[in-house]
Design an enzyme around this catalytic site. Structure first.
Site, short mmCIF file in Angstrom:
data_model
loop_
_atom_site.label_atom_id
_atom_site.label_comp_id
_atom_site.label_asym_id
_atom_site.label_seq_id
_atom_site.Cartn_x
_atom_site.Cartn_y
_atom_site.Cartn_z
N GLU A 1 10.24 -5.37 -4.61
CA GLU A 1 9.13 -6.09 -3.97
C GLU A 1 9.49 -7.58 -3.91
O GLU A 1 9.89 -8.17 -4.93
CB GLU A 1 7.83 -5.87 -4.76
N ALA A 2 9.30 -8.16 -2.73
CA ALA A 2 9.64 -9.58 -2.55
C ALA A 2 8.69 -10.50 -3.32
O ALA A 2 9.08 -11.57 -3.78
CB ALA A 2 9.62 -9.94 -1.07
N HIS B 1 -5.14 -6.03 10.96
CA HIS B 1 -4.82 -4.60 11.01
C HIS B 1 -3.61 -4.34 11.94
O HIS B 1 -3.67 -3.47 12.80
CB HIS B 1 -6.02 -3.80 11.52
N SER C 1 0.84 -1.21 0.00
CA SER C 1 0.00 0.00 0.00
C SER C 1 0.87 1.25 0.00
O SER C 1 0.70 2.14 -0.84
CB SER C 1 -0.91 0.02 1.24
N ALA C 2 1.80 1.33 0.94
CA ALA C 2 2.60 2.54 1.05
C ALA C 2 3.64 2.62 -0.06
O ALA C 2 3.85 3.69 -0.66
CB ALA C 2 3.30 2.57 2.42
#
Ligand SMILES: Cc1cc2nc3c(=O)[nH]c(=O)nc-3n(C[C@H](O)[C@H](O)[C@H](O)COP(=O)(O)OP(=O)(O)OC[C@H]3O[C@@H](n4cnc5c(N)ncnc54)[C@H](O)[C@@H]3O)c2cc1C
Length: 542
Positions: free
Chosen positions: A45-46, A477, A24-25
């Protein structure tokens, strides 16, 4: 191919900015930081870059979020206060990160959450101060207003609720003094209504589809997937780059301006610790040299525990009726052509935010009334039975007092971190959930809601505390393992810079000083929009 402006040095490429994690970030950062063609940006990105067809369909949320091909498949440590259960944890491992597998609910949190952050030392993060960045994120179906953005990258759509079911629940809730609220974000997450969703034309909208796809071809942006970052390099107190693994080979990239860590609440503290930044005793126990003894890294893990009540009802809900095979086929057509109908949402009747004790400053409980228990099942008379006439009341504790931690499992950065949520460690958390379930029972006993209830299936006769400890699960969350603020446990300052290291910021859900009273994606996008402005010198926290 190196990006325009990027240079190779020995075996290492040089960029102005390196972003770790395309969730997201990270997707927000990749977009904003590469706006100026003179800035060379690398996003690592993994996970992979292969969205599945099912990901597009909001109705398939529960299948998508459980798909092992899309996630990290963590297993948490046994929960000492929740029956000793070791619970699986869902986190997205692909471009878009957890926004690519999440429940699509768009909630910004309660204004008091952000005022609380500012009071706890995150100066400049009060609600009034963060609102402009929330507005920047949104392309809200209500249009541009003081409370909403109308032109941002993230579509925020109206949820097509089951109106008949909603009216029953809202009327019962009103009898208990809870108001109807048609805009949880502008009016405060308080009362009964329905979520907005991160969808566009009935399709899932992720940070990758909204922030990355439109700018993927910028020559100054390199996006590399299946690249697991194993270390942030720190030299003379400054982050100079990262080591990462790609296809079994070790690679290195250097950052001339900043390294931005957006690995998420589990990934960011884990990578910091493997880079020698964290509590000295924990690093030493794994034989990792301490670069900076920062006690707050991995500590302060917060999560919304979730429990539920289930009711057997006396009729099929609209949603379940529409799951009949022939109707479903028509719905599929409708969704493909117009992006509307059954497949464009999750089976939700209503959502309520309420206080478990009247004296609380803001709601500490959220309940979503879900038909089919999130598990839609096609049916046809005499061939296959429908899922049942059930209503699942999915209940989150929004302001838990319990704290967990993320730690090191081994000296190998490819191993998963240890994750202990410590759910229900504080008796106050259990007490609040007991009161929440009692309140839900009271709604279910109040007309016209009670008219459709046949019996309570869960918790049933079981004692509430016992039931809660035996069934509570993490609410997806998690936050606060690299909390911003002041004091010895803060990992970043309000400018999101890691304390004691130059050229390194953490920008993701892990910096929230306290978990917000809602689902965390919108606040993470806001943090990233704001963080990008800090990096580019367009704004300061105060
Ligand atoms: C099942 C589920 C349901 C949810 N439902 C909702 C919802 O309905 N509404 C809502 O608002 N929120 C929801 N959330 C939460 C929300 O999606 C997250 O809070 C948000 O996406 C967090 O963003 P992030 O950038 O902090 O982390 P992520 O989006 O998880 O991104 C972290 C990224 O970093 C990558 N990464 C990590 N470590 C490394 C490394 N060492 N090297 C390279 N890459 C790395 C990861 O693969 C990942 O892509 C849900 C989450 C889940 C999992």
């Amino acid at each position: 191919m190196p990006a325009e402006g990027a240079r190779r040095e020995g075996r290492a490429e040089r960029f102005h900015f390196i972003i770790v994690g395309g969730g997201s970030a990270g997707c927000v950062l990749a977009n904003r930081l590469s706006e100026d063609p003179a800035d060379a940006v690398l996003l690592l990105e993994a996970g992979h870059d292969r969205p599945t067809a099912a990901m597009n369909v909001p109705l398939f949320f529960s299948k998508v979020s459980a798909d092992p091909a899309l996630g990290w498949n963590y297993l948490a440590e046994p929960e000492p206060h929740a029956g000793g259960r070791a619970l699986p944890i869902k986190r997205g491992k692909l471009l878009g990160g957890s926004s690519a597998i999440n429940g699509l609910a768009y909630t910004r949190g309660h204004p008091g959450d952000f005022d609380g952050w500012a009071e706890r030392g995150a100066r400049g993060w009060s609600h009034a101060e963060v609102l402009p960045w929330f507005r920047r994120v949104e392309n809200n179906w209500r249009g541009e207003s003081d409370g909403h953005g109308g032109h941002g990258p993230m579509p925020v759509s109206r949820y097509g609720r089951d109106e008949a079911l909603f009216q029953r629940i809202a009327t019962a809730a009103a009898a208990h003094g809870f108001r109807e609220n048609d805009d949880f974000d502008a009016n405060g997450a308080d009362g009964f209504g329905c979520y907005d969703t991160t969808t566009t034309r009935g399709r899932r909208a992720t940070a990758a589809t909204q922030y990355l796809d439109p700018i993927r071809k910028r020559p100054n942006l390199v996006v590399r997937t299946e690249c697991h970052v194993t270390r942030i390099r720190v030299e003379n107190g400054r982050a100079t780059g990262v080591d990462y693994e790609r296809a079994g080979l070790s690679e290195r990239a250097l950052a001339t301006r900043e390294v931005l860590l957006s690995g998420g609440t589990y990934g960011s503290p884990h990578l910091l610790m493997h880079s020698g930044i964290g509590p000295h005793s924990e690093l030493a126990a794994q034989g990792i040299d301490t670069v900076l003894d920062l006690r707050g890294v991995g500590a302060n893990l917060q999560e919304h525990p979730v429990v539920g009540a289930m009711f057997a009802c006396n009729a099929l809900f609209r949603f379940d009726r529409d799951m009949r095979f022939d109707r479903l086929a028509l719905s599929l057509l409708r969704w493909r052509m117009f992006g509307t109908g059954l497949l464009s949402g999750v089976p939700l009747g209503a959502v309520g935010f309420f206080r478990s004790r009247p004296e609380l400053a803001r709601p500490d409980i959220e309940v979503a009334f879900v038909t089919s228990s999130f598990a839609p099942r096609p049916w046809f008379p005499l061939v296959r039975k429908p899922n049942g006439k059930t209503l699942w009341c999915c209940t989150w504790l929004l302001s838990p007092e319990s704290r967990g931690r993320v730690g090191l499992r081994s000296p190998d950065p490819r191993d998963h971190p240890t994750i202990l949520h410590n759910l229900l460690a504080e008796p106050a958390d259990v007490a609040a959930l007991v009161r929440a379930l009692e309140t839900i029972r009271a709604f279910a006993a109040t007309p016209p809601f009670s008219d459709i209830i046949e019996s309570e299936t869960m918790p049933g006769e079981r004692g509430l505390e016992d039931y809660i400890r035996a069934t509570a699960v993490p609410g997806a969350h998690p936050t606060s393992t690299c909390a911003m603020g002041e004091g010895s446990m803060a990992v970043t300052g309000p400018d999101l810079k890691v304390k004691g290291v130059e050229g390194l910021r953490v920008i993701d859900a892990s910096v929230m000083p306290k978990v917000i009273s809602g689902h965390t994606n919108a606040a993470t996008l806001m943090i990233a929009e704001r963080g990008a402005d800090f990096v580019l010198g367009r704004s300061k926290p105060f």
